[in-house]
Motif scaffolding. Structure first.
Motif, PDB file in Angstrom:
ATOM      1  N   GLU A  86       0.846  -1.201   0.000  1.00 46.28           N
ATOM      2  CA  GLU A  86       0.000   0.000   0.000  1.00 46.28           C
ATOM      3  C   GLU A  86       0.876   1.244   0.000  1.00 46.28           C
ATOM      4  O   GLU A  86       2.017   1.204   0.447  1.00 46.28           O
ATOM      5  N   SER A 116       0.656   3.401   2.199  1.00 46.95           N
ATOM      6  CA  SER A 116       0.244   3.786   3.546  1.00 46.95           C
ATOM      7  C   SER A 116       1.070   2.946   4.498  1.00 46.95           C
ATOM      8  O   SER A 116       1.893   2.134   4.073  1.00 46.95           O
ATOM      9  N   GLY A 137       5.129  -0.940   2.336  1.00 47.67           N
ATOM     10  CA  GLY A 137       4.439   0.311   2.025  1.00 47.67           C
ATOM     11  C   GLY A 137       5.383   1.480   1.905  1.00 47.67           C
ATOM     12  O   GLY A 137       6.486   1.483   2.461  1.00 47.67           O
TER      13      GLY A 137
END
Lengths: 352, 262
Positions: A306, A308, A330
């Motif tokens: 991600e 994130s 991430g």
């Protein structure tokens, strides 16, 4: 479907809304999605629709509440801090059961953050950033063609279930250019009339649309109706894509533009003889737990990627339920991961 | 009996645009009077079948239930944004917001000023009773200097709590406003005047002239700690001094004359 045209992401989404019969747009400028607001200011005039630049995102969402309550197909687009400001109104709309489409072009945060692509608002968008027990259908496109189709679909889902719906985009999606094939536009006149809308009490009893009941037993009943609706959405509205998952040894999970980048990482892995695949949730609520759970039984590693710190990761873990390892890779704050670094992260995990 | 009914002269009746539901307002509160005026005007203009009422958060949060028209209740302060959305999407509807001082002049100041400045074709009835009624009598943006409330227990002091805000005076500076008047309903002779003011604010919308707003100075006997008669007197003696009555913007009367409407 018509011919393919080269368009920018923000414009593709705007044009899709017009073709879905949306004739009311309210918005407030914010990078990286202002081109969508600008596009709508031109386009709504051409199609005889309503465009209004509001004084704030707080006003925007409440204008949407008003337009939706009188029966209009209504939309806004914003970016993370703007979406934060809309949360109160979204909560009101969820309980008043008012359909609307929100496009959140997510940027780096928290706070003012930056204006680069991010997926750091997954919790806010998918788990509900406002108060109370509500959910919103959320769609995360990974190409402009898909963004067009999902935007049109979002209006239908919003009307069908009487709920706000979110398109989870990011700055990359907003700024990229791609060939897109638009479907034929819907005539707004053909959209079925809403038998709950506030259109004036002509030949009928006066009606109300509110998110309010002072009696806890009646409010609980309203809440249970919402929950019943969400159950139906979970049963009927899951969407996902599987990429090279027929013979998987390891599985990636990624959504939106990261899903697209991970496809390249899958190909790199396959060239090196690792049978990798990708599971790309398209509806983030409802999250496709069941299918991901089935796939996770075939592998030892389900790696979530991600932009994130690992927010969708929580839903992945809920799907996998310990049947496989669930590492995470991430990048934060607007940094976009490359296919090579994702492949390297996978290798590091496999060497463990 | 039938003959009797035919010959009867109706001296008082419920407006069609009010529901039979009992008001939940305190004795001596002016909401009831103002509700009735608004409902009578909706009837007189024959607007009931195309009116949508936007209630606020505050004592009049239930207003949408008291009126026999389509309605909603907006988030606190956002009635004019909701009304804007309605009117822009459906210009054929007649949109009224009914708001208190906390709602319109504190948390909703931005929405109020911008809707007015855009000249939104909606009508606002603004109840100013100088306190937050629903939450139990806290200081409002319109609380008078020296006035004690549950959050200004020492009396409102300009150096600490600032000054009461004057919405009609602000409206005068906004070109989108077609009608703005401050009235009161504390004496019987005030009531017809207030009705004419609200009527002109209706015309601002109906004649497509701009935003119409009427501020009604109102009592809150419960939170002022007075009986209804005392509260009315207190309003006349104190609130009128701070908030002068009168017409602040009028682009309506002349057009009414031109068009021959009353």
């Amino acid at each position: 479907m018509g011919e393919k045209v080269m368009v920018k992401g923000t414009e593709a989404i705007g044009e899709a809304a017009i073709r879905a019969g949306c004739r009311v747009y309210f918005g407030y400028p914010i990078t990286p999605q202002s081109e969508l607001t600008e596009y709508m200011s031109r386009r709504m005039e051409e199609v005889g629709g309503v465009f209004l630049q509001a004084e704030s995102e707080v006003a925007t969402v409440n204008m949407m509440y008003g337009a939706s309550s009188v029966g209009a197909r209504v939309m806004t687009s914003t970016s993370s801090p703007g979406f934060s400001l809309m949360q109160e109104g979204i909560s009101y709309m969820a309980n008043a059961q008012l359909p609307a489409v929100f496009v959140d072009v997510v940027r780096g945060g928290p706070g003012l953050g930056d204006i680069q692509p991010s997926q750091g608002d997954y919790f806010q968008i998918v788990k509900g950033g406002g108060h109370g027990d509500y959910r919103l259908p959320v769609y995360s496109p990974s190409s402009l063609q898909e963004a067009v189709e999902l935007t049109i679909h979002a209006f239908d889902v919003a009307d069908k279930y009487r709920t706000p719906v979110v398109i989870f985009a990011d700055g990359m999606m907003g700024q990229m250019m791609e060939p897109v094939e638009f479907p034929e536009p819907i005539d707004p006149g053909t959209i079925p009339e809403k038998d709950w809308a506030l259109t004036g009490a002509k030949g009928r009893e006066a009606r109300y649309v509110t998110s309010f009941d002072i009696d806890p037993y009646k409010l609980e009943k309203m809440n249970l109706e919402l929950q019943e609706k969400y159950k139906k959405i979970i049963e009927e509205e899951q969407k996902w894509e599987e990429f090279m998952t027929e013979d998987i040894e390891v599985l990636f999970v990624a959504h939106g533009t990261v899903g697209r980048i991970v496809k390249s990482a899958v190909k790199i892995a396959r060239e090196k003889g690792i049978k990798a695949g990708l599971f790309r949730p398209i509806s983030l609520f409802p999250f496709p737990y069941k299918r991901l759970s089935e796939l996770s039984e075939k592998v030892d590693v389900v790696m979530t990627v991600e932009m994130s710190s690992g927010q969708m990761l929580e839903d992945v873990k809920l799907a996998v339920l310990g049947k496989a390892r669930t590492p995470f890779y991430g990048r934060l704050a607007g940094v976009i991961p490359t296919p090579n670094e994702i492949f390297e992260a996978l290798m590091k995990e496999l060497r463990r | 009996m039938e003959k009797l009914q035919q010959d009867a002269i109706v001296l008082a009746k419920m407006p069609k645009s009010l529901n039979k539901k009992e008001f939940t307002y305190c004795p001596g509160c002016h909401h009831g009077i103002v509700h009735r005026l608004v409902a009578e005007l909706i009837d007189e203009f024959n607007l009931r079948e195309r009116t949508v009422l936007v209630a606020p958060v505050g004592c009049s949060v239930f207003a949408y239930e008291f009126f026999n028209v389509d309605g909603t209740v907006a988030a606190h302060g956002r009635a004019l944004a909701v009304a804007t959305g309605m009117k822009r999407a459906r210009p054929d509807l007649f949109i009224i917001t009914y708001q208190g001082d906390g709602d319109l002049a504190a948390i909703g100041t931005a929405e109020t000023i911008h809707a007015a400045n855009r000249g939104e074709r909606v009508t606002t009835v603004f109840i100013n009773n100088a306190v937050y009624g629903m939450t139990g009598g806290q200081m409002a943006p319109t609380t008078l200097l020296g006035m004690k409330t549950t959050t200004s227990p020492y009396g409102r002091r300009p150096e600490k709590e600032g000054y009461p805000i004057h919405i009609m005076e602000i409206m005068r500076e906004l070109p989108g406003v077609a009608y703005a008047e401050r009235v009161k309903v504390s004496k019987p002779q005030d009531v017809p005047k207030a009705k004419i003011a609200i009527k002109k604010a209706f015309y601002a919308q109906l004649l497509d002239l701009g935003f119409g707003i009427v501020e009604v100075l109102s009592t809150c006997p419960t939170n002022w700690g007075m009986d209804p008669v005392e509260a009315g007197k207190w309003l006349d003696e104190n609130m009128v001094k701070e908030f002068p009555l009168g017409v602040y913007v009028d682009k309506v009367t002349e057009v009414m004359k031109e068009k021959g409407v009353k």
